[in-house]
Design a protein around this motif. Sequence first.
Motif, PDB file in Angstrom:
ATOM      1  N   ASP A  27       0.831  -1.193   0.000  1.00  0.00           N
ATOM      2  CA  ASP A  27       0.000   0.000   0.000  1.00  0.00           C
ATOM      3  C   ASP A  27       0.866   1.243   0.000  1.00  0.00           C
ATOM      4  O   ASP A  27       1.907   1.295   0.664  1.00  0.00           O
ATOM      5  N   ARG A  65      -6.788   1.087  -5.453  1.00  0.00           N
ATOM      6  CA  ARG A  65      -7.300   0.227  -4.382  1.00  0.00           C
ATOM      7  C   ARG A  65      -8.778  -0.034  -4.653  1.00  0.00           C
ATOM      8  O   ARG A  65      -9.549   0.893  -4.898  1.00  0.00           O
ATOM      9  N   SER A  66      -9.185  -1.278  -4.590  1.00  0.00           N
ATOM     10  CA  SER A  66     -10.549  -1.654  -4.974  1.00  0.00           C
ATOM     11  C   SER A  66     -11.606  -1.041  -4.056  1.00  0.00           C
ATOM     12  O   SER A  66     -12.687  -0.674  -4.515  1.00  0.00           O
ATOM     13  N   THR A  75      -9.994   6.250  -8.484  1.00  0.00           N
ATOM     14  CA  THR A  75      -9.117   5.306  -9.175  1.00  0.00           C
ATOM     15  C   THR A  75      -7.876   6.038  -9.681  1.00  0.00           C
ATOM     16  O   THR A  75      -7.724   7.240  -9.464  1.00  0.00           O
ATOM     17  N   ARG A 110      -4.409   5.400   2.714  1.00  0.00           N
ATOM     18  CA  ARG A 110      -3.920   4.418   1.742  1.00  0.00           C
ATOM     19  C   ARG A 110      -4.634   4.694   0.425  1.00  0.00           C
ATOM     20  O   ARG A 110      -5.845   4.599   0.353  1.00  0.00           O
ATOM     21  N   ALA A 112      -3.193   3.815  -3.028  1.00  0.00           N
ATOM     22  CA  ALA A 112      -2.881   2.970  -4.186  1.00  0.00           C
ATOM     23  C   ALA A 112      -2.077   1.766  -3.737  1.00  0.00           C
ATOM     24  O   ALA A 112      -1.655   1.681  -2.574  1.00  0.00           O
ATOM     25  N   GLN A 113      -1.868   0.847  -4.668  1.00  0.00           N
ATOM     26  CA  GLN A 113      -1.020  -0.316  -4.436  1.00  0.00           C
ATOM     27  C   GLN A 113       0.141  -0.295  -5.421  1.00  0.00           C
ATOM     28  O   GLN A 113      -0.006   0.182  -6.540  1.00  0.00           O
TER      29      GLN A 113
END
Length: 145
Positions: A27, A65-66, A75, A110, A112-113
Amino acid sequence: MKVEVKRLHSFDLPMPRYMTRGASGVDLYAACEYDIAIAPGERKLVPTGIAIAIPAGYEAQIRPRSGLAINHGITMLNTPGTIDADYRGEIKLIVINLGDKEYILKRGERIAQMVFARIEQAEMIEVKELDQTERGDGGFGHTGV
């Protein structure tokens, strides 16, 4: 694989980390100085406060992140974004609000990944003709889907 991480202005935020044993991505946290209001349809560049050294032969991919996507329409543009192994600047995220309400992004959220993947550089060879395939030059929905 080891990735060196340099904090630029994120000393109060967690290091990028895997949240579960089976997680594919670490993350990334918003390192904005102030809250960022993102209106529907608006995009913003969000700092993470870190720079990284990716080993040769790898890239880092930035993904949304979903939970933010389904719950708020938040997004990443240019998804997955690519961070090349020779880039040493701050990681910044191109965030867009596809939802119908303003979203307030807070420092430490948090956002994004980051997934690491092996890459291989291809040798480009110029030819006069390509081999034939059943598909040929059919594209963009040619299979009826």
